[in-house]
Scaffold this active site. Structure first.
Site, PDB file in Angstrom:
ATOM      1  N   SER A 690      38.077  41.520  49.950  1.00 10.19           N
ATOM      2  CA  SER A 690      38.327  40.129  49.569  1.00 10.19           C
ATOM      3  C   SER A 690      39.257  39.982  48.366  1.00 10.19           C
ATOM      4  O   SER A 690      39.595  38.864  47.994  1.00 10.19           O
ATOM      5  CB  SER A 690      37.008  39.410  49.323  1.00 10.19           C
ATOM      6  OG  SER A 690      36.424  39.902  48.159  1.00 10.19           O
ATOM      7  N   LYS A 733      30.809  33.315  44.234  1.00  6.79           N
ATOM      8  CA  LYS A 733      32.116  33.555  43.618  1.00  6.79           C
ATOM      9  C   LYS A 733      32.607  32.319  42.865  1.00  6.79           C
ATOM     10  O   LYS A 733      33.105  32.419  41.739  1.00  6.79           O
ATOM     11  CB  LYS A 733      33.129  33.935  44.692  1.00  6.79           C
ATOM     12  CG  LYS A 733      32.944  35.361  45.201  1.00  6.79           C
ATOM     13  CD  LYS A 733      33.919  35.632  46.313  1.00  6.79           C
ATOM     14  CE  LYS A 733      33.822  37.072  46.784  1.00  6.79           C
ATOM     15  NZ  LYS A 733      34.600  37.301  47.996  1.00  6.79           N
TER      16      LYS A 733
END
Ligand code: ADP
Length: 790
Positions: A690, A733
Site C-alpha cells: 500500500s 490509516k
C-alpha cells in the site's frame, strides 16, 4: 583295631568287674566333658544308685535305636565313655538329674544276659594315644579345624562363643576333636563314630569333614532364614508406612478409606443432577475405587477425577433475562461511543430473545488493543444476567490446552474450556475466548480444530474433554470471541463468526473516554475523592498527545492511574490538599514527555513523502525518504522492508521510467543514478503493497527536485501502468493522518465506500481526495508541476 584293643584290655575296676551301665538315648558323651541330663527309666536310676557304691563310676553308652525302651546288649553300641557321677539331684516328678564327667573311652567286653535289675557290664578302658610332640601335619589340621569351628559358631548362633577359648586350650588332636565333638550340635550317630575313632588324628580329620558339611548346610540355612526375614521386614515396613500414612491422614482429618470415600461420592453423584449415562459411568468409577487398597495412588487419581466431575455445573444455570433497554443502558454506562458496536450487539440480543433456540453466528469483536473489546463483553454479560468468564487463547499451541489430558497421565487436568465452566459454576455463562487470532498451530496438534468442536452448535452439546471423558453440554454457553487481526483467525473458525469491528479512537473520543470513564474509574480504584484530584481538560489533551500513541486507551488509562498513585502519596501526607493537574505540572507526575509532536515534517521537502501504514495495533504515519545520487543504476532499499514492499518499490521505479519524459526526468536516469529508498524507524519491519503510490511520488520528487507537500498523506498500491489500487485498513490509516495534523489524504477511488466507516471527526478535519492514476497523485502532492522534456 579290635585286635589291638583286645590285647591291651584293662578293666575299669579290678574289685568289681561289672560296672553299672546307663543307656543314653540320642546322646553321646566324650571324655573330658561334663554333662547334665535327666534320668527317668527305673533301670537307669538303679544303675546310678549302684554306681555310688563303685566310686561313682558309671559306663555311659548310646542306644542304637532310640525307640527301644528296655535295651539289652545288642541294642547298645559297644564303645562308650567311663564317667564319674559328680552330682545327683532328685526331682519331684520321680526322675533324677545327674551331672557326670566323662573320663575315658571304654568298651563293653561282656554283659550279663537275661533280665537283670539294671544294666551292668564288664568294661575295658580304651587308652588314649598321646603323642608327645605335635607334628606339623597335626598342627595344620588342628589349626584348620579351629577356624572351621569358629566359622561354625558364627553360623550356628545357639552355642556360646566362649567355647572358642576352650578350643585354644586343647593342645593335641584327640582332645581337640573330643572337645569340639562334645560341644557341637549334630547327629548322635556321627558323634558315636567320632567316639569310636581311636586314632586322634583320624578323629580330627573325620570331625573336619563333618564340620565342613555342617557349615555348608548352616550357611544355606542362614541364607534361607535371611531371605525369609527380609520378606518379613519388608512386610513390616509396608505395614509401618501404611500405619504412618493413616496417622497422617488422621491428623489431617482425612481418615476415610477408599470404600468410605466411594460411598460418599456415590451420594454426591446421585445428587448432582447429571444425565443418566454420565451418572452411571461415574458410579462405576466409584465401584472401582472402593476395591482399591488404602493409600493406593490410583484411588487418589479416581477420587480427584470424581471430584472434578462433580464440581461441574451439570444442573445449575443462571437465569437469563434479555431486556434490550436495560442492556443498552448498561453498555452506555460503561462505554463511551462505540455506537455501531452496541447496535450490532443489541441486534444479536434481540434475535436471541425472539428465538432462544437459534444457534446464531458467534460474535467476534475485532480491533486493536485497548479499544474496549474485553470490557464490552463484560458489560454484555452483566446486561443479560450471565456469569462472565474469560479464557485467554494467546499462545495456545496444544490441542490438549483446550481439550484436556486423559486422566491416566500424571498430573492431567481438564482443558481451559471445562476449567472455565467449573470456575463459572453455571452451565450458561458468557465465555469470552480472548485473542482467538493468536492461536498457535504446530506438531502438538491443532487447537483451532478443537475450538471448532467447542463453537459448533452441532457438536458442542456433547463436548468431550479428554480428562472428564464424559459428554458435557456446552450448548447453553454464550460464546464471544475477540481478535486483533481478523485475517489471522483460522479460516474454519472465521466462517462461524459474526465479525464486529472496533476501530481506533480519535483524539476527541479518547478525551471523552478519559473524562467520563477512565478518570472516575481510577479515582475510585485508588480511593481518591474527585474533590481532591482534578485533572484539567488541557492536561488530558497533553497526556493523549505527549504520553501515549495508541489506537485504544490502555496506555491512557495507565497514565491516569499513575497520576492517581502519585497523588495518593500527597493526599496521605496532607489530607486537606487539592491537587490540580495541568499541562504545566504534568511532568511532575509522568516524567518527561514520551512523544514529541508527530514526527511529521513541517516543511515541504524533496524526496520525503507521508505514507500511511496499518498494523494490528492501529494506523501509523509511514514517512518514506528517497535519495538520488550519481551512480550506475543501483537500487538500495532499507528500513526492514518486506518482500512485497521491495517489489512494490521496483514497480514504482519502472512506472516512473515509463512516463519519465512527461515528468521532465532524463530517460536514462535508471542507469546514471543510484536510487536509495528508506523508511525511517528502520528497526520496525514493514511490509505490504500500500505504500506504492507514496514511493513513486518520493522517487519523482527526488528525480525532479520538486518538493512534496508536507500536509499531504497518501495510501494506495501502484501498478506498472500507474494505476492506483485499493488498500485495507483505511479507517486506521486516516486516523493516523488526522492525529498527525494532515490536511489532505489521497486514497484509491475504489476505497471511497470505506469512507463511510471513517470517523466523522476525522472527515471534518481531513480532506479526502480519491485518485485513480499516479499522475493525479503527483498533481496534488508535488508543490510544482514538472516541466515535460522536449
Ligand atoms: P481490549 O480488550 O480491546 O484490548 P479492554 O477492553 O481491555 O481492551 O480496554 C482497556 C481499557 O479501556 C478498559 O479499562 C476499558 O474499560 C477502557 N475502555 C476502552 N474503550 C472504552 C470506551 N469506549 N469507554 C470507556 N472505557 C473504555
Amino acid at each position: 583295631m579290635s585286635n589291638e584293643t583286645q590285647k591291651e584290655v584293662e578293666l575299669v575296676s579290678a574289685e568289681h568287674p561289672l560296672i553299672p551301665v546307663l543307656a543314653l538315648r540320642g546322646l553321646v558323651v566324650f571324655p573330658g566333658m561334663s554333662l547334665q541330663f535327666d534320668v527317668a527309666r527305673p533301670k537307669s536310676i538303679l544303675a546310678l544308685k549302684n554306681s555310688m557304691d563303685q566310686e561313682q563310676k558309671i559306663f555311659l553308652v548310646a542306644q542304637k535305636d532310640l525307640t527301644v525302651n528296655d535295651p539289652g546288649k545288642d541294642d547298645l553300641y559297644s564303645i562308650g565313655v567311663i564317667a564319674k557321677v559328680r552330682q545327683v539331684i532328685r526331682r519331684s516328678d520321680e526322675g533324677i538329674r545327674v551331672i557326670v564327667e566323662g573320663i575315658s573311652r571304654g568298651k563293653i567286653i561282656s554283659m550279663p544276659e537275661g533280665n537283670t535289675e539294671y544294666l551292668s557290664a564288664e568294661v575295658a578302658i580304651l587308652p588314649t594315644k598321646v603323642t608327645k610332640k605335635v607334628t606339623p601335619r597335626q598342627e595344620a589340621q588342628m589349626r584348620y579345624v579351629r577356624t572351621q569351628f569358629e566359622e561354625y559358631i558364627r553360623n550356628y548362633t545357639q552355642i556360646s562363643p566362649d567355647l572358642v577359648i576352650g578350643v585354644l586350650e586343647k593342645k593335641n588332636c584327640g582332645d581337640l576333636a573330643d572337645y569340639i565333638a562334645a560341644n557341637i550340635n549334630f547327629d548322635y550317630e556321627q558323634k558315636q563314630q567320632l567316639l569310636e575313632e581311636l586314632s586322634p588324628f583320624s578323629r580330627l580329620q573325620k570331625l573336619s569333614r563333618i564340620l565342613k558339611d555342617e557349615i555348608r548346610v548352616l550357611t544355606l540355612e542362614n541364607k534361607i532364614q535371611e531371605k525369609a526375614k527380609e520378606q518379613i521386614d519388608e512386610n513390616q515396613r509396608d505395614y509401618y508406612l501404611r500405619e504412618q500414612m493413616r496417622a497422617i491422614a488422621d491428623e489431617l482429618g482425612e481418615d476415610d478409606t477408599p470404600a468410605e470415600e466411594a460411598d460418599q461420592m456415590r451420594k454426591r453423584i446421585q445428587e448432582a443432577g447429571m444425565p443418566k449415562e454420565q451418572q452411571e459411568k461415574l458410579l462405576k468409577e466409584c465401584d472401582r475405587m472402593a476395591k482399591m487398597p488404602e493409600g493406593s495412588h490410583e484411588a487418589s487419581v479416581i477420587l480427584s477425577y470424581l471430584d472434578t466431575c462433580l464440581s461441574l455445573p451439570w444442573n445449575s444455570s443462571s437465569k437469563e433475562h434479555i431486556d434490550l433497554s436495560k442492556a443498552k443502558k448498561i453498555m452506555d454506562r460503561d462505554h463511551y461511543g462505540l455506537t455501531k458496536v452496541k447496535e450490532r450487539i443489541l441486534e444479536s440480543l434481540a434475535v436471541k430473545k425472539l428465538n432462544p433456540k437459534m444457534q446464531g453466528q458467534i460474535i467476534c469483536l475485532v480491533g486493536p488493543p485497548g479499544v474496549g473489546k474485553t470490557s464490552i463483553a463484560h458489560s454484555i454479560a452483566e446486561a443479560i444476567g450471565r456469569k462472565y468468564i474469560r479464557v485467554s487463547l494467546g499462545g495456545v499451541r496444544d490441542e490438549s490446552d483446550i481439550m484436556g489430558h486423559r486422566k491416566t497421565y500424571i498430573g492431567s487436568m481438564p482443558g481451559r474450556i471445562i476449567n472455565a465452566i467449573r470456575q463459572a459454576g453455571v452451565n450458561n455463562p458468557l465465555l469470552l475466548l480472548d485473542e482467538i487470532d493468536k492461536l498457535g498451530n504446530d506438531f502438538r496438534g491443532d487447537p483451532s480444530s478443537a475450538l471448532l468442536e467447542v463453537l459448533d452448535p452441532d457438536q458442542n452439546s456433547t463436548f468431550y474433554d479428554h480428562y472428564i471423558d464424559l459428554p458435557f453440554d456446552l450448548s447453553h454457553v454464550l460464546f464471544l470471541t475477540t481478535a486483533n487481526d481478523a485475517s489471522a483467525i483460522p479460516a474454519p473458525l472465521y466462517d462461524r463468526m459474526d465479525v464486529i469491528t472496533l476501530g481506533s479512537y480519535t483524539h476527541q473520543e479518547k478525551f471523552h473516554i478519559a473524562g467520563k470513564h477512565l478518570i472516575p474509574k481510577q479515582l475510585k480504584k485508588n480511593g481518591i475523592n474527585s474533590d481532591q484530584l482534578k485533572i484539567s481538560a488541557s492536561a488530558i489533551h497533553a497526556i493523549i498527545d505527549g504520553y501515549t500513541r495508541e489506537a485504544g486507551v490502555r496506555g491512557l488509562e495507565r497514565m491516569i492511574s499513575e497520576i492517581c498513585r502519585k497523588s495518593a502519596i500527597k493526599i496521605v501526607k496532607n489530607s486537606k490538599i487539592v491537587i490540580h493537574v495541568t499541562p504545566k505540572n504534568l511532568e511532575e507526575f509522568l516524567g518527561p514527555k514520551k512523544f514529541r509532536e508527530e514526527n511529521q515534517n513541517k516543511k515541504d521537502q524533496v524526496g520525503l513523502v507521508n505514507g500511511l501504514a496499518w498494523t494490528t495495533v492501529g494506523g501509523e504515519m509511514l514517512p518514506i525518504e528517497v535519495a538520488v545520487m550519481d551512480g550506475s543504476g543501483k537500487i538500495e532499499l532499507t528500513g526492514s522492508l518486506g518482500d512485497v514492499m521491495k517489489e512494490s518499490a521496483k514497480t514504482a521505479i519502472s512506472c516512473i521510467r515509463t512516463r519519465a519524459k512527461s515528468l521532465g526526468i532524463r530517460t536514462d536516469f535508471y542507469s546514471k543514478y543510484d536510487i536509495h529508498i528508506h523508511a525511517p524507524e528502520g528497526a520496525i519491519p514493514k511490509d505490504g503493497p500500500s505504500a506504492g503510490a507514496a514511493m513513486a511520488t518520493a522517487i519523482t520528487s527526488a528525480l525532479t527536485s520538486i518538493p512534496i507537500r508536507h500536509d499531504v498523506a497518501m495510501t494506495g498500491e501502484i501498478t506498472l501502468l500507474g494505476r492506483i489500487l485499493p488498500i485495507g485498513g483505511l479507517k486506521e490509516k486516516t486516523m493516523a493522518a488526522y492525529r498527525a495534523g494532515i490536511k489532505t489524504v489521497l486514497i484509491p477511488s475504489e476505497n471511497v465506500p470505506d469512507l463511510e466507516e471513517v470517523d466523522t471527526e476525522v472527515k471534518k478535519s481531513v480532506q479526502f481526495l480519491p485518485v485513480e492514476e499516479i499522475d493525479q497523485v503527483l498533481n496534488v502532492a508535488l508543490t510544482k508541476k514538472p516541466v515535460p522534456l522536449q
